[in-house]
Design a protein around this motif. Structure first.
Motif, short mmCIF file in Angstrom:
data_model
loop_
_atom_site.label_atom_id
_atom_site.label_comp_id
_atom_site.label_asym_id
_atom_site.label_seq_id
_atom_site.Cartn_x
_atom_site.Cartn_y
_atom_site.Cartn_z
N ARG A 56 1.13 -1.18 -0.01
CA ARG A 56 -0.06 -0.12 0.07
C ARG A 56 0.73 1.09 0.12
NH1 ARG A 56 -5.23 0.82 1.44
NH2 ARG A 56 -5.49 2.90 2.31
N VAL A 57 0.39 2.03 -0.76
CA VAL A 57 1.00 3.45 -0.94
C VAL A 57 0.38 4.56 0.18
CG1 VAL A 57 2.07 5.60 -2.10
CG2 VAL A 57 1.96 3.17 -2.88
N GLU A 58 0.88 5.15 1.20
CA GLU A 58 0.16 5.79 2.13
C GLU A 58 -0.03 7.24 1.54
OE1 GLU A 58 -1.09 4.64 5.01
OE2 GLU A 58 -1.85 6.62 5.68
N VAL A 59 -1.35 7.82 1.58
CA VAL A 59 -1.74 8.95 1.52
C VAL A 59 -1.84 9.87 2.62
CG1 VAL A 59 -2.78 10.51 -0.25
CG2 VAL A 59 -2.84 8.28 -0.60
N GLU A 60 -1.54 11.01 2.72
CA GLU A 60 -1.84 11.95 3.73
C GLU A 60 -3.08 12.59 3.48
OE1 GLU A 60 1.79 14.53 4.33
OE2 GLU A 60 2.45 13.25 5.79
N PRO A 61 -3.45 13.37 4.77
CA PRO A 61 -4.83 14.13 4.59
C PRO A 61 -4.57 15.21 3.69
CG PRO A 61 -4.38 13.67 6.83
CD PRO A 61 -3.16 13.11 5.97
N SER A 62 -3.35 15.70 3.28
CA SER A 62 -3.03 16.71 2.25
C SER A 62 -3.17 16.24 1.05
CB SER A 62 -1.30 17.16 2.56
OG SER A 62 -0.88 16.02 2.25
N THR A 96 -8.13 5.24 -0.93
CA THR A 96 -8.61 5.69 0.32
C THR A 96 -9.83 6.26 0.26
OG1 THR A 96 -7.58 8.05 -0.29
CG2 THR A 96 -6.15 6.32 0.73
N ALA A 97 -10.48 6.85 1.24
CA ALA A 97 -11.55 7.61 0.96
C ALA A 97 -11.62 8.76 0.07
CB ALA A 97 -12.14 8.28 2.68
N ARG A 98 -10.38 9.39 0.05
CA ARG A 98 -10.21 10.45 -0.74
C ARG A 98 -9.99 10.01 -2.27
NH1 ARG A 98 -6.72 15.67 0.37
NH2 ARG A 98 -6.85 16.53 -1.76
N PRO A 103 -11.13 7.02 -4.07
CA PRO A 103 -11.78 5.73 -3.80
C PRO A 103 -11.41 4.88 -5.01
CG PRO A 103 -13.29 7.34 -4.13
CD PRO A 103 -11.92 8.03 -3.74
N GLU A 104 -11.12 5.39 -6.05
CA GLU A 104 -10.68 4.68 -7.25
C GLU A 104 -9.25 3.86 -7.52
OE1 GLU A 104 -13.36 3.41 -9.02
OE2 GLU A 104 -14.69 4.60 -7.85
N GLY A 105 -8.53 4.30 -6.27
CA GLY A 105 -7.18 4.07 -6.34
C GLY A 105 -6.38 5.32 -6.61
N LEU A 106 -5.13 5.29 -6.43
CA LEU A 106 -4.28 6.41 -6.62
C LEU A 106 -3.98 6.76 -8.09
CD1 LEU A 106 -1.79 5.85 -3.81
CD2 LEU A 106 -3.86 6.49 -3.78
N ALA A 107 -3.91 7.98 -8.37
CA ALA A 107 -3.52 8.55 -9.70
C ALA A 107 -4.72 8.15 -10.76
CB ALA A 107 -2.05 8.21 -10.09
#
Ligand SMILES: Cc1cc2nc3c(=O)[nH]c(=O)nc-3n(C[C@H](O)[C@H](O)[C@H](O)COP(=O)(O)OP(=O)(O)OC[C@H]3O[C@@H](n4cnc5c(N)ncnc54)[C@H](O)[C@@H]3O)c2cc1C
Ligand code: SF4
Lengths: 568, 321
Positions: A262-268, A308-310, A312-316
């Motif tokens: 998993r790649v972690e994403v910050e709230p920012s 993530t919730a931000r 939801p379809e995956g990163l990028a």
């Protein structure tokens, strides 16, 4: 032997295996997980390994993680096809579609060095027009890269790998001389040459990433043909023996047996590091930038699994294109029998090539191109081919195997067109790490079929012209996966920009075969490495301009850095 | 040092030593008179006669060095080619005979040409010519014809030239030897100059061969540049000596020839190192001697440089030669 590389990590405690000396070690810098490194790179193959080297040499702090083991080719590799299946990524995956891909040895690697540890070393440049195929040739998608710039990066990679190639290359714009001379042709390559001469088209010796003369601590090729099972002499210039040692000397840390989940994403909205599984536990490496370089299946899988919730379809994935436009390359073959002994297994499998149909646009009823090369299957692979493609078994298989030394074959690397429906998505099943496994869906389009048809007819004629008899075709085979995170100049129609930086998350990068918008009819690794070299240069330029989430690299010399390595 | 590396060095030293031994054997065989027996020189010997015989012996030595190089080289290379064609035994037999003849000539103090030696040297020259034809044919008939691939990996086109040169130098040596009472001449040309020209041309040809094969090795070691830079200078010096007027001492040219003699010997050592750079090093000698750079090949430079020295010596003793 120095322990089992599958069950115990080898790169730790400030040292990594020295691939050039049995049992040897090289000092390696180590970074703390709690302090962010400039770059955490997922995957150490053609894309990740190259980038790790270049970024470390530019002075960035780099940790590169690979799910696979850290092999010592001189000790760990055997001249035994069954033993060497340990190099492939054979974790669970689901395949479907009208033409489901056969995944395994032919298209994946799981090791420090990635698939290059068992690739066939064919090192070709793309035809310049392919970078603008939509505009110039009317199909596929344009790349956001200029071929002239790529030409310089190709040169850099060819020099770094000491590619052995012909004195002058018959196709495309001028290029500098290959650093090493071509290898001698084997019987299979001579048959290709004979066929081409009879049909009046050009052929040449294949530019290969294996040495035709000594280089540093690496020996020249001994022509015993185990390349796609793992070269045990280090003649093969894989990422494992070229970029990785350089990366380590420049201060990068390599972590083997480290599966990133998993790649972690910050709230920012920025990424902050990677969660990875090593030594039986999940760990977290903090990083200012994350580069995903896991190849065309594992890259989208990781991005999708990191939703993530931000996002939801995956990163990028704001374009919805992550995982889509998966492109295999067609890999069909024509086989025949020659009266005299060929012993095609001697030497690298593809010693001669013609790119005629990559550069000739007349006489085609399809878009795209293909090259074809001579073949040299090892006996087990050949028996498998006779069984799976020709349906031979028992007595008839034994009889056919008696002709093994007389077999000749020509095999294409053909361009398949990007289609959104060809894709990597997530299945519900999970693997040994508890991560959702990929589902790989693939169907050929009409253009793909026309190209394959053209190539099979043409290669059959070429084999006839080379006096082969008993000719038959193997019409279902693919190789080299690309696409799934394509680069482009528009955020709505691509996943990353020309610098391999994701449009959505400025400190998330993708640098491997996934970024190809089209695949061309040439093997991709040289282009992947050229793109990685370019990306490193762009990253350095961006850092200097303050447009990067990273410390501006200090300009330290390699010597300074290696003393630091010793100290740390 | 690790044991394999030690073994490599030992092997390297052994090969270099055997090269030196070969040359010193040939030179020792030319030790001055004093010995008794049929080969003793006539009593009343004029200085000119002494000089021609000495030159002839030196030329025998040069021819012998070339023959030794060919014998070793063609043995290995033709063994590698499995003696597919029976004619591949010819250069082995002829170069062995030429080597024996040269040793005989090197030891012979008499100022007369020797019929059997003459015949052998002519045979060697003919073998060289025919061999070149064979090698050219072999390269041309391969798929791709006269391409880089085939000149790299087909039969080495320049190799048979070494036995041709050996024969030529040997033939010259007999002409010089019999010229004891007259001015040494070869086919009516002054002998010293002719031999200098032959050796110079031979150096250029051999440079071409080394250049081609070192290009095949991509000049991966900077020392690979030496045999393509030093010999052409030597060739130019020899050719200028051949064309120049009498009375010159040619000190620099002589010095350069000594450098080339040493370079040829050192080359054997470098090639031995090259063999060790293949997988398995000298432990795997039976395979790597076939794969690696040809061990005896650099001796051709030594042979030709020795011939150059002989020619210059003759020109000093006979300014009109
Ligand atoms: C048999 C074979 C022959 C080939 N022949 C040629 C050829 O002749 N010429 C050519 O140009 N190309 C060839 N290829 C293709 C070439 O090897 C690939 O295109 C190239 O290596 C892809 O580079 P990459 O960086 O995208 O991925 P890879 O080189 O495959 O590297 C990806 C790495 O990422 C690691 N990884 C993936 N996911 C994770 C994760 N989540 N966490 C940690 N690590 C992860 C994998 O273990 C792997 O080591 C061949 C491939 C195969 C299999
Ligand atoms: S043929 Fe050459 S590159 Fe292939 S495995 Fe053998 S030594 Fe390695």
């Amino acid at each position: 032997m120095s322990g089992d590389p599958f069950h115990a990590t080898r790169a730790h405690d400030g040292r990594a295996p020295d691939v050039f000396h049995p049992g040897g070690w090289v000092p390696m810098r180590q970074y703390r997980e709690s302090e962010p490194v400039d770059f955490a790179i997922v995957g150490t193959g053609a894309g990740g390994g190259t980038l790790a080297c270049k970024l470390a040499e530019y002075g960035f702090s780099v940790v590169a993680l690979d799910a696979g083991p850290y092999f010592r080719p001189l000790e760990d590799f055997a001249s035994d096809e069954s033993e060497q299946t340990k190099l492939y990524w054979t974790d669970d995956r689901i395949v479907d579609g009208a033409n489901p891909l056969q995944l395994g040895g032919n298209n994946s690697g799981k090791a420090v060095g990635g698939s290059t540890v068992h690739f066939a070393m064919v090192s070709l440049r793309f035809r310049p027009e392919w970078f603008k195929s939509r505009t110039l040739l009317g199909y596929g998608a344009d790349w956001p890269l200029d071929w002239r710039e790529m030409w310089d990066y190709y040169t850099e990679v060819e020099q770094a790998l000491k590619i052995s190639g012909p004195v002058t290359y018959p196709w495309g714009p001028p290029r500098p001389r290959y650093p090493y001379r071509a290898h001698p042709l084997n019987g299979a390559a001579r048959a290709l040459a004979k066929g081409c001469e009879a049909l009046g088209i050009n052929w040449t010796e294949t530019p290969l990433a294996t040495l035709s003369a000594p280089r540093g601590l690496a020996h020249p090729c001994v022509y015993r043909g185990f390349c796609i099972s793992g070269c045990s002499t280090n003649a093969k210039q894989s990422a494992l023996v070229t970029w990785i040692p350089r990366a380590i000397a420049a201060g990068a840390e390599i972590r083997d047996l480290a599966m990133v989940g998993r790649v972690e994403v910050e709230p920012s909205g920025l990424v902050s590091g990677v969660h990875y599984h090593r030594d039986g536990v999940w760990r977290f490496q903090r990083a200012r930038n994350v580069v995903v370089a896991g190849y065309a299946i594992e890259t989208p899988r990781l991005l999708l699994n990191s939703a993530t919730a931000r996002f939801p379809e995956g990163l990028a994935n704001s374009s919805g294109l992550v995982g889509k436009n998966l492109m295999a390359q067609s890999n069909q073959a024509v086989w025949g029998r020659l009266e005299h002994e060929v012993r095609s297994y001697k030497g690298p499998p593809s010693l001669a090539i013609t790119e005629h149909w990559n550069y000739e646009d007349k006489g085609k009823d399809f878009f795209g191109g293909y090259s074809y090369m001579s073949q040299g299957p090892l006996p087990q692979l050949w028996a498998n081919t006779l069984f799976s493609a020709r349906g031979l078994w028992g007595e008839s298989l034994v009889e056919a195997m008696k002709d093994y030394n007389h077999v000749v074959g020509l095999r294409i690397v053909g361009e398949m067109l990007p289609q959104e429906s060809n894709r990597v998505s997530l299945a519900d099943e999970v693997d040994q790490y508890g991560l959702r496994i990929p589902r790989v869906t693939y169907s050929w389009c009409d253009n793909d079929k026309r190209l394959i048809d053209h190539s099979l007819k043409f290669m059959s004629r070429a084999l006839e012209a080379a006096d082969a008899d008993d000719i038959w075709i193997q019409d279902d085979d693919t190789c080299h996966l690309n696409g799934t995170a394509r680069m482009g100049s528009d955020a709505r129609t691509s996943v990353v920009d020309a610098d391999c930086r994701s449009w959505d998350i400025p400190n998330l990068w993708i640098c491997d075969g996934s970024v190809f918008p089209t695949v061309g009819g040439a093997n991709p690794s040289l282009t992947i490495q050229a793109i990685a070299c370019r990306t490193a240069d762009r990253i350095r330029a961006l850092a200097r301009r303050g447009e990067l989430n990273a410390a501006v690299p200090r300009q330290t010399s390699i010597r300074q850095r290696s003393t630091e390595v010793h100290r740390s | 040092m690790s044991p394999p590396a030690e073994r490599d060095l030992l092997a390297l030293a052994a090969i270099a030593a055997s090269g030196v031994a070969l040359v010193s054997l040939l030179s020792a065989a030319s030790a001055p008179a004093g010995s008794s027996g049929p080969r003793r020189a006539p009593r009343r010997i004029r200085s000119g006669r002494a000089a021609t015989v000495k030159t002839a012996q030196e030329l025998n030595r040069a021819a012998g060095t070339l023959a030794a190089s060919v014998l070793a080289d063609s043995s290995v290379e033709h063994y590698r080619g499995s003696f597919k064609n029976k004619a591949m035994y010819t250069p082995l037999a002829v170069s062995a005979l030429t080597l024996a003849t040269s040793i005989h000539g090197t030891a012979d103090m008499r100022p007369f040409a020797h019929k059997a030696r003459d015949a052998t040297y002519l045979l060697a020259a003919a073998t060289g010519m025919i061999g070149s034809g064979f090698h050219l044919y072999n390269v041309g008939k391969r798929v791709g014809g006269f391409s880089w691939q085939n000149v790299f990996y087909g039969a080495p086109i320049g190799a048979p030239m070494a036995i041709l040169l050996s024969g030529l130098l040997g033939f010259c040596s007999e002409r010089v030897r019999e010229a004891a009472r007259t001015r040494p001449r070869i086919f009516g040309l002054p002998a010293g100059r002719t031999i200098a020209a032959v050796a110079g041309a031979g150096l250029l040809g051999t440079t071409g061969e080394a250049g081609l094969l070192h290009f095949r090795g991509a000049y991966h070691n900077p020392f690979m540049l030496l045999p393509v830079t030093l010999p052409p200078v030597g060739a130019a010096l020899l050719l200028s000596a051949a064309a120049g007027g009498s009375g010159r001492t040619h000190r620099f040219t002589r010095g350069w020839m000594r450098v080339l003699t040493a370079m040829g010997l050192a080359g054997v050592g470098f090639h031995a190192y090259g063999v060790s750079r293949n997988m398995g090093g000298w432990r795997n000698w039976s395979q790597n001697i076939l794969n690696g750079p040809p061990l005896p090949a650099p001796l051709s430079f030594t042979g030709l440089a020795l011939a150059g020295l002989a020619a210059l010596g003759l020109m000093r003793a006979h300014p009109d030669a």
